[in-house]
Write a protein that holds these residues in place. Structure first.
Motif, PDB file in Angstrom:
ATOM      1  N   SER A  85       0.758  -1.071   0.083  1.00  0.00           N
ATOM      2  CA  SER A  85       0.013  -0.036  -0.053  1.00  0.00           C
ATOM      3  C   SER A  85       0.894   1.294   0.060  1.00  0.00           C
ATOM      4  CB  SER A  85      -0.722  -0.097   1.077  1.00  0.00           C
ATOM      5  OG  SER A  85      -1.838  -1.103   1.204  1.00  0.00           O
ATOM      6  N   LEU A  86       0.470   2.263  -0.863  1.00  0.00           N
ATOM      7  CA  LEU A  86       1.383   3.379  -1.094  1.00  0.00           C
ATOM      8  C   LEU A  86       0.252   4.615  -0.482  1.00  0.00           C
ATOM      9  CD1 LEU A  86       3.048   3.032  -4.286  1.00  0.00           C
ATOM     10  CD2 LEU A  86       4.155   2.519  -2.036  1.00  0.00           C
ATOM     11  N   PRO A  87       0.883   5.561   0.155  1.00  0.00           N
ATOM     12  CA  PRO A  87      -0.021   6.622   0.854  1.00  0.00           C
ATOM     13  C   PRO A  87      -0.022   7.481  -0.672  1.00  0.00           C
ATOM     14  CG  PRO A  87       2.239   6.929   1.504  1.00  0.00           C
ATOM     15  CD  PRO A  87       2.163   5.327   0.838  1.00  0.00           C
ATOM     16  N   VAL A  88      -1.329   7.928  -1.014  1.00  0.00           N
ATOM     17  CA  VAL A  88      -1.662   8.586  -2.073  1.00  0.00           C
ATOM     18  C   VAL A  88      -2.386   9.886  -1.748  1.00  0.00           C
ATOM     19  CG1 VAL A  88      -1.634   6.600  -3.632  1.00  0.00           C
ATOM     20  CG2 VAL A  88      -3.644   7.064  -2.451  1.00  0.00           C
ATOM     21  N   GLY A  89      -2.607  10.191  -0.527  1.00  0.00           N
ATOM     22  CA  GLY A  89      -3.312  11.460  -0.015  1.00  0.00           C
ATOM     23  C   GLY A  89      -4.605  10.995   0.499  1.00  0.00           C
ATOM     24  N   ASP A  90      -5.569  12.249  -0.033  1.00  0.00           N
ATOM     25  CA  ASP A  90      -6.768  11.945   0.335  1.00  0.00           C
ATOM     26  C   ASP A  90      -7.697  11.283  -0.724  1.00  0.00           C
ATOM     27  OD1 ASP A  90      -9.489  12.424   1.204  1.00  0.00           O
ATOM     28  OD2 ASP A  90      -9.757  14.490   0.401  1.00  0.00           O
ATOM     29  N   ARG A  91      -8.299  10.064  -0.309  1.00  0.00           N
ATOM     30  CA  ARG A  91      -8.992   9.344  -1.306  1.00  0.00           C
ATOM     31  C   ARG A  91      -9.928   9.934  -2.220  1.00  0.00           C
ATOM     32  NH1 ARG A  91      -9.334   4.477  -3.364  1.00  0.00           N
ATOM     33  NH2 ARG A  91     -11.135   3.350  -3.433  1.00  0.00           N
ATOM     34  N   SER A  93     -10.122  13.213  -3.040  1.00  0.00           N
ATOM     35  CA  SER A  93      -9.567  14.160  -3.923  1.00  0.00           C
ATOM     36  C   SER A  93      -9.029  13.398  -5.192  1.00  0.00           C
ATOM     37  CB  SER A  93      -8.426  15.065  -3.462  1.00  0.00           C
ATOM     38  OG  SER A  93      -7.392  14.336  -3.039  1.00  0.00           O
ATOM     39  N   VAL A  94      -8.632  12.222  -4.779  1.00  0.00           N
ATOM     40  CA  VAL A  94      -8.179  11.416  -5.941  1.00  0.00           C
ATOM     41  C   VAL A  94      -9.052  10.817  -7.071  1.00  0.00           C
ATOM     42  CG1 VAL A  94      -6.948   9.188  -6.610  1.00  0.00           C
ATOM     43  CG2 VAL A  94      -6.000  10.420  -4.928  1.00  0.00           C
ATOM     44  N   SER A  98      -9.864  12.226 -10.912  1.00  0.00           N
ATOM     45  CA  SER A  98     -10.023  11.178 -11.809  1.00  0.00           C
ATOM     46  C   SER A  98     -11.432  11.689 -12.510  1.00  0.00           C
ATOM     47  CB  SER A  98      -9.804   9.752 -11.676  1.00  0.00           C
ATOM     48  OG  SER A  98     -10.796   9.520 -10.664  1.00  0.00           O
TER      49      SER A  98
END
Length: 100
Positions: A85-91, A93-94, A98
């Motif tokens: 698992s990689l941190p990708v910030g606020d889900r 906003s992702v 997209s």
């Protein structure tokens, strides 16, 4: 992908070899076909609960022990192959970015 039959077969083979017994000996003691036992150990065939019980009885090992060892092997493989698992910030906003 992890196949339960492969891990189960490995456990059965290791236990048989630890006892210094041959496939022929265990097959005869469990009234199991030599060829079928070989296929179960190699993970080619699925063992029914009845067949697994006969093999465990022939090896004088409780089925619960065999299943526990199998579960431990599966857990070990899962931990090795689990995605990182990689941190990708606020889900949110992702997802919003997209969708835009």
């Amino acid at each position: 992908m992890i196949l339960l039959r492969h891990e189960l077969g490995e456990v059965l083979r290791e236990r048989r070899q630890e006892q210094g017994r041959t496939l022929r000996d265990v097959a005869a003691a469990g009234a199991v076909s030599l060829g079928y036992l070989s296929e179960v150990e190699r993970g080619v065939k699925e063992a029914s609960s009845e067949l697994l019980g006969a093999i465990c009885e022939a090896l004088d090992i409780p089925m619960s022990v065999v299943l526990d060892e199998t579960a431990q092997r599966v857990a070990r493989v899962e931990s090795i192959t689990a995605p990182v698992s990689l941190p990708v910030g606020d889900r949110a906003s992702v997802v919003s970015a997209s969708a835009a």
